[in-house]
Motif scaffolding. Structure first.
Motif, PDB file in Angstrom:
ATOM      1  N   ASP A  14       0.836  -1.202   0.000  1.00 13.43           N
ATOM      2  CA  ASP A  14       0.000   0.000   0.000  1.00 13.43           C
ATOM      3  C   ASP A  14       0.873   1.256   0.000  1.00 13.43           C
ATOM      4  O   ASP A  14       0.625   2.206   0.745  1.00 13.43           O
ATOM      5  N   PHE A  83      -4.220  -5.938   4.393  1.00  9.42           N
ATOM      6  CA  PHE A  83      -3.934  -4.928   3.378  1.00  9.42           C
ATOM      7  C   PHE A  83      -5.012  -4.888   2.298  1.00  9.42           C
ATOM      8  O   PHE A  83      -4.733  -4.531   1.150  1.00  9.42           O
ATOM      9  N   GLY A  86      -5.681  -1.610   0.221  1.00  7.06           N
ATOM     10  CA  GLY A  86      -4.733  -1.132  -0.785  1.00  7.06           C
ATOM     11  C   GLY A  86      -4.093  -2.296  -1.519  1.00  7.06           C
ATOM     12  O   GLY A  86      -4.443  -3.454  -1.290  1.00  7.06           O
ATOM     13  N   ASN A  87      -3.160  -2.007  -2.398  1.00  7.77           N
ATOM     14  CA  ASN A  87      -2.504  -3.040  -3.190  1.00  7.77           C
ATOM     15  C   ASN A  87      -1.183  -3.460  -2.557  1.00  7.77           C
ATOM     16  O   ASN A  87      -0.518  -2.682  -1.871  1.00  7.77           O
ATOM     17  N   VAL A  88      -0.807  -4.705  -2.821  1.00  6.22           N
ATOM     18  CA  VAL A  88       0.509  -5.213  -2.446  1.00  6.22           C
ATOM     19  C   VAL A  88       1.204  -5.662  -3.729  1.00  6.22           C
ATOM     20  O   VAL A  88       0.644  -6.443  -4.506  1.00  6.22           O
ATOM     21  N   GLN A 116      -6.136  -5.198  -3.486  1.00  4.49           N
ATOM     22  CA  GLN A 116      -7.043  -5.091  -2.329  1.00  4.49           C
ATOM     23  C   GLN A 116      -7.511  -6.468  -1.835  1.00  4.49           C
ATOM     24  O   GLN A 116      -8.699  -6.670  -1.570  1.00  4.49           O
TER      25      GLN A 116
END
Length: 310
Positions: A14, A83, A86-88, A116
């Motif tokens: 994120d 997480f 958001g993005n990883v 996400q």
């Protein structure tokens, strides 16, 4: 003919970059599907039943891992963080043919992206006086909405890596206020058991969570008198079980114990068990089984920026 080679470059959670990758991998965990026609001796159908992707990252940036799991959305027990807001990104840097590496700003690198849908946690570390600590972490992706469980994105720029500023080695173990001297090694494992659940015929888990943890810290010492006081039937934690990680100092060896730059892991309840005495130079192996304190609370807590007691 393509000449492409890629190097592990860490991960971005994120927007927060985690580097100093000691080892990095992506495991699809595909479940084989093989079916036979009646009476036949060879498969007539092959495929896959499901996939439960698991991303592994061993990193020496210990303090950044602890910061990730103890803050923000879903930080729980200083072990795991959600997480899904958001993005990883799992990052791989392109090598430059007949040179070294492609510049991170050029769009030639590869990203495995979890959109996400990710859960991050740390598993274990081992420490001794001869080397630096590397923390083992895992990230698990689940199906969420219409997004694939993992998206491969080629030809991308990468974040600029931060300097190698955080390296740690073994510090001290303190049991009920008594420092265990002649310490040889520390081995910490959170004993994380993951629950992955498929539903509705989906190809990947739609639910991932921690079923249970079983934190255990093993340590070995040549101080026979100190560890002998633990007895043969268990020794209760009544005044904290502390494990200190000592920070290295660039251009030197270590920061002084009195500097507030080190890390402490503290459990307030549990049992220390006397294990075995072995070796030509006699050493005692013990382990601490940590438990939730009376009245509730975390099994252990991580504090960065502390001094190591004398």
């Amino acid at each position: 003919m393509a000449n492409e080679l890629f190097y592990s470059y860490g991960a971005r959670f994120d927007g927060t970059y985690l580097g100093q990758a000691d080892d990095q991998s992506v495991e699809t965990n595909l479940s084989d599907l093989i079916s036979y026609q009646s009476g036949d001796y060879a498969p007539g159908y092959t495929g896959a039943k499901s996939s439960a992707p698991e991303y592994k990252l061993d990193t020496m940036d210990v303090s950044s891992v602890f910061s990730l799991v103890s803050s923000g959305n879903g930080g729980v027990d200083d072990i795991v963080r959600d997480f899904s807001a958001g993005n990883v990104d799992w990052l791989y840097r392109a090598a430059a043919n007949r040179s070294t590496r492609e510049a991170v700003a050029t769009q030639k690198h590869y990203i495995y992206r979890m959109i996400q849908n990710a859960m991050f946690y740390w598993e274990s570390f081992r420490a001794d006086s001869k080397g630096e600590i590397s923390l083992s972490t895992k990230t698990i992706a689940t199906l969420k909405g219409a997004n694939p469980v993992t998206t491969l994105i080629p030809n991308q720029a990468l974040p600029t890596a931060s300097d190698v500023a955080n390296l740690y080695t073994m510090g001290k173990v303190v049991v009920n206020g008594t420092t265990i001297t002649r310490l040889q090694s520390i081995n910490w494992n959170n004993g994380v058991k993951i629950e992955n659940e498929l539903a509705d015929g989906a190809e990947s888990p739609t639910f991932a969570g921690i079923d249970e943890i079983r934190p255990i810290c093993q340590f070995e010492s040549q101080d026979l008198a100190a560890v002998g006081a633990f007895g043969f039937d268990g020794f209760p934690i009544s005044n904290n079980f502390d494990v200190y990680l000592r920070k290295r100092k660039i251009g030197k060896i270590n920061y002084p114990d009195s500097d507030t730059v080190h890390i402490r892991l503290r459990a307030t309840a549990g049992t220390v068990l006397f294990g075995r005495v072995s070796g030509a130079k006699a050493a005692v192996n013990c382990r601490c089984l940590m438990s939730r304190p009376v009245g509730g609370g975390n099994v252990f807590a991580v504090t960065t920026g502390v001094a190591i007691p004398s």
